[in-house]
Enzyme design. Structure first.
Site, PDB file in Angstrom:
ATOM      1  N   GLN A 183       9.223  34.265  67.086  1.00  0.00           N
ATOM      2  CA  GLN A 183       9.864  35.060  66.039  1.00  0.00           C
ATOM      3  C   GLN A 183      11.390  34.957  66.096  1.00  0.00           C
ATOM      4  O   GLN A 183      12.071  35.531  65.253  1.00  0.00           O
ATOM      5  CB  GLN A 183       9.445  36.533  66.156  1.00  0.00           C
ATOM      6  CG  GLN A 183       7.967  36.783  65.940  1.00  0.00           C
ATOM      7  CD  GLN A 183       7.507  36.501  64.502  1.00  0.00           C
ATOM      8  OE1 GLN A 183       8.304  36.369  63.582  1.00  0.00           O
ATOM      9  NE2 GLN A 183       6.201  36.404  64.329  1.00  0.00           N
ATOM     10  N   LYS A 209       6.683  29.135  61.523  1.00  0.00           N
ATOM     11  CA  LYS A 209       7.453  30.370  61.364  1.00  0.00           C
ATOM     12  C   LYS A 209       8.904  30.073  60.990  1.00  0.00           C
ATOM     13  O   LYS A 209       9.708  30.977  60.812  1.00  0.00           O
ATOM     14  CB  LYS A 209       7.400  31.195  62.644  1.00  0.00           C
ATOM     15  CG  LYS A 209       5.973  31.588  63.012  1.00  0.00           C
ATOM     16  CD  LYS A 209       5.896  32.845  63.783  1.00  0.00           C
ATOM     17  CE  LYS A 209       4.538  33.044  64.423  1.00  0.00           C
ATOM     18  NZ  LYS A 209       3.577  33.639  63.504  1.00  0.00           N
ATOM     19  N   HIS A 213       3.170  39.579  72.053  1.00  0.00           N
ATOM     20  CA  HIS A 213       2.046  39.064  71.261  1.00  0.00           C
ATOM     21  C   HIS A 213       0.935  38.679  72.242  1.00  0.00           C
ATOM     22  O   HIS A 213       1.220  38.305  73.386  1.00  0.00           O
ATOM     23  CB  HIS A 213       2.553  37.835  70.501  1.00  0.00           C
ATOM     24  CG  HIS A 213       1.581  37.238  69.536  1.00  0.00           C
ATOM     25  ND1 HIS A 213       0.575  36.383  69.908  1.00  0.00           N
ATOM     26  CD2 HIS A 213       1.482  37.361  68.194  1.00  0.00           C
ATOM     27  CE1 HIS A 213      -0.104  35.998  68.834  1.00  0.00           C
ATOM     28  NE2 HIS A 213       0.428  36.583  67.777  1.00  0.00           N
ATOM     29  N   CYS A 263      -1.765  41.110  66.347  1.00  0.00           N
ATOM     30  CA  CYS A 263      -1.992  40.452  67.644  1.00  0.00           C
ATOM     31  C   CYS A 263      -1.053  41.023  68.706  1.00  0.00           C
ATOM     32  O   CYS A 263      -0.557  40.291  69.579  1.00  0.00           O
ATOM     33  CB  CYS A 263      -1.823  38.941  67.557  1.00  0.00           C
ATOM     34  SG  CYS A 263      -2.920  38.172  66.378  1.00  0.00           S
ATOM     35  N   ASP A 303       8.948  33.491  74.790  1.00  0.00           N
ATOM     36  CA  ASP A 303       8.192  33.266  73.562  1.00  0.00           C
ATOM     37  C   ASP A 303       9.200  33.362  72.409  1.00  0.00           C
ATOM     38  O   ASP A 303       9.660  34.448  72.056  1.00  0.00           O
ATOM     39  CB  ASP A 303       7.098  34.343  73.447  1.00  0.00           C
ATOM     40  CG  ASP A 303       6.376  34.292  72.104  1.00  0.00           C
ATOM     41  OD1 ASP A 303       6.849  33.588  71.184  1.00  0.00           O
ATOM     42  OD2 ASP A 303       5.344  34.977  71.974  1.00  0.00           O
TER      43      ASP A 303
HETATM   44  N1  C6P Z   1       2.423  35.752  65.137  1.00  0.00           N
HETATM   45  C1  C6P Z   1       2.150  37.188  63.217  1.00  0.00           C
HETATM   46  O1  C6P Z   1       1.692  37.470  62.118  1.00  0.00           O
HETATM   47  P1  C6P Z   1       1.024  30.547  66.970  1.00  0.00           P
HETATM   48  O2  C6P Z   1      -0.171  31.180  66.313  1.00  0.00           O
HETATM   49  O3  C6P Z   1       0.678  29.850  68.249  1.00  0.00           O
HETATM   50  O4  C6P Z   1       1.822  29.702  66.035  1.00  0.00           O
HETATM   51  O5  C6P Z   1       2.030  31.751  67.337  1.00  0.00           O
HETATM   52  C2  C6P Z   1       1.582  32.813  68.112  1.00  0.00           C
HETATM   53  C3  C6P Z   1       2.643  33.839  68.263  1.00  0.00           C
HETATM   54  C4  C6P Z   1       3.243  33.992  69.504  1.00  0.00           C
HETATM   55  N2  C6P Z   1       4.235  34.854  69.690  1.00  0.00           N
HETATM   56  C5  C6P Z   1       4.699  35.631  68.691  1.00  0.00           C
HETATM   57  C6  C6P Z   1       5.836  36.571  68.954  1.00  0.00           C
HETATM   58  C7  C6P Z   1       4.126  35.540  67.424  1.00  0.00           C
HETATM   59  O6  C6P Z   1       4.594  36.311  66.448  1.00  0.00           O
HETATM   60  C8  C6P Z   1       3.052  34.642  67.204  1.00  0.00           C
HETATM   61  C9  C6P Z   1       2.366  34.570  65.882  1.00  0.00           C
HETATM   62  C10 C6P Z   1       1.841  35.828  63.816  1.00  0.00           C
HETATM   63  O7  C6P Z   1       2.877  37.956  63.834  1.00  0.00           O
HETATM   64  C11 C6P Z   1       0.385  35.529  63.776  1.00  0.00           C
HETATM   65  S1  C6P Z   1      -0.562  36.576  64.808  1.00  0.00           S
END
Ligand code: C6P
Length: 422
Positions: free
Chosen positions: A219, A242, A139, A380, A216
């Protein structure tokens, strides 16, 4: 699917406990919403999951009866708020299998957590001529902060490639690692492909090379039992929204000796021991990394979300989602003109696909007319799109409350979309 999906790569789905999905759904009133005339089918869980009543109630109860600022007051409400906030930290520690609650830093979410590591650990440890590694399937949150760091420090950002199934090519990791590698940053689960990466195996190789591993976990937390110690991570980041919790809050876990040696990131209230114009000293962990008033209500909501997940059981949740994924893949594979993106052997419940000759955004818009919420775009994860030579995909992602009937509605709506554009 080319391979039989498993919960975590080791256990067949059939061996897992079943989930009473109708009972789960009663905890999510939003699922009764109509979109136009159709009942909502919420398949955008990888972006944000919905929140159950247990989370909404916990937040409201806290706000109604015990809300105040934390760590500051001698009065009853401040003490109760502090207890709730620190209780949430302990709850996260338990969820992550961490050794010590002081290793858990509350932040806005995964993005902020990775930026903290890049700017604090990274600036202290990465110098000109050093290098670090991220994977091709990251991401943007796990790419851009490292690009910024490498640019600032004159370091090299190396990319661990994946194959066309969406699996990391681990032999390449050994080629990329050398004595100047300081950090490796990898997602536990890809948000665009669903690939579950072999983090423990990666950790072993990274540590053999003398580098640290940033995971990270955004997910991973809704789908996998996480144990940061067993997986061998040095840092692990995730977001509450999430995993059935609120947005605007998440946590960074880091190994204590690393966090203790790291310089503070942001300055302000709460993160100090004493402030004088000639010298300021900093608070011990975790306060050192929590400048200013934190997202107190969010932390309470996050703790309630983790209770909710544990109540249903991660094993049952994961197996349920895998069954939905299998069903959706099998049915979409039967439709001509559907191309699925990502076919790793171990996958969480993310399904990216393309329809021949139809833009992903048009697919998403038409599915919405049938009440089906999916995400359309690059998610993203533009390097993933570049790998497959596409600009965007449509992505359905399953959660605890989705049903087989909803999978069938998705597939039927995809078929109608194809007819519409035929
Ligand atoms: N992915 C998706 O629709 P935040 O925004 O900081 O809570 O998470 C960012 C983020 C970081 N790593 C991974 C693997 C992610 O999937 C995400 C967020 C969402 O896939 C929004 S772009």
């Amino acid at each position: 699917m080319t391979a039989t999906p498993t919960i975590d790569g080791s256990q067949p789905v059939s061996a897992a406990p079943t989930l009473d999905v109708e009972a789960v759904r009663r905890e999510f009133p939003i699922l009764e919403r109509l979109i136009g005339k159709a009942r909502l089918v919420y398949l955008d869980n990888a972006a944000s999951t919905q929140r159950p009543l247990a989370v909404l109630d916990a937040e409201r109860d806290f706000e109604t009866h015990a809300y105040s600022n934390v760590h500051r007051g001698v009065h009853t409400l401040s003490q109760e708020a502090t207890e709730a906030y620190e209780g949430a930290r302990e709850r996260v520690r338990r969820f992550l299998g961490a050794a010590d609650a002081r290793e858990v830093i509350f932040l806005r979410g995964t993005t902020e957590a990775i930026n903290l590591v890049a700017q604090s650990y990274g600036r202290a440890e990465v110098s000109a001529g050093d290098n670090m590694v991220v994977s091709e399937m990251e991401h943007h949150s796990n790419i851009v902060p490292w690009q910024m760091l490498c640019q600032e420090r004159g370091a090299e950002l190396r990319v661990l490639p994946m194959d066309d199934d969406g699996e990391l090519i681990l032999e390449e990791l050994d080629r990329l690692l050398d004595e100047r590698t300081r950090i490796v940053a990898v997602g536990a689960v890809s948000n665009a492909l669903g690939t579950i990466n072999p983090i423990a195996e990666i950790a072993r190789r990274v540590h053999d090379a003398g580098a640290v591993l940033v995971v990270d976990g955004a997910q991973a937390v809704p789908h996998q039992q996480v144990d940061v110690q067993a997986m061998g991570a040095d840092f692990f980041a995730f977001s509450a929204h999430k995993v059935y919790g609120p947005s605007g809050v998440g946590a960074l876990w880091g190994r204590r000796e690393l966090l203790e040696a790291m310089p503070p990131w942001q300055g302000g209230g709460s993160m100090i021991q004493s402030v004088r114009f000639d010298q300021t000293t900093y608070a011990p962990l975790p306060a050192k990394f929590e400048a200013g008033t934190p997202e107190i209500v969010g932390a309470v909501g996050l703790a309630a979300a983790l209770d909710f997940v544990d109540r249903w059981g991660m094993e049952a949740i994961s197996a349920h989602e895998t069954r939905l994924l299998e069903r959706a893949c099998a049915q979409l594979d039967d439709l001509p003109g559907v191309r699925r993106i990502g076919n790793a052997r171990r996958r969480a419940s993310v399904l990216s696909f393309l329809l021949d000759g139809i833009h992903a955004h048009d697919v998403g818009t038409l599915l919405d007319r049938d009440g089906i919420a999916v995400r359309a775009g690059h998610h993203c994860a533009q390097p993933v799109m570049q790998h497959y030579g596409v600009a965007s995909t449509t992505r359905a992602s399953f959660g605890i409350y989705n049903t087989e009937e909803e999978v069938d509605r998705l597939v039927e709506a995809v078929r109608r979309t194809q007819e519409f554009f035929a």
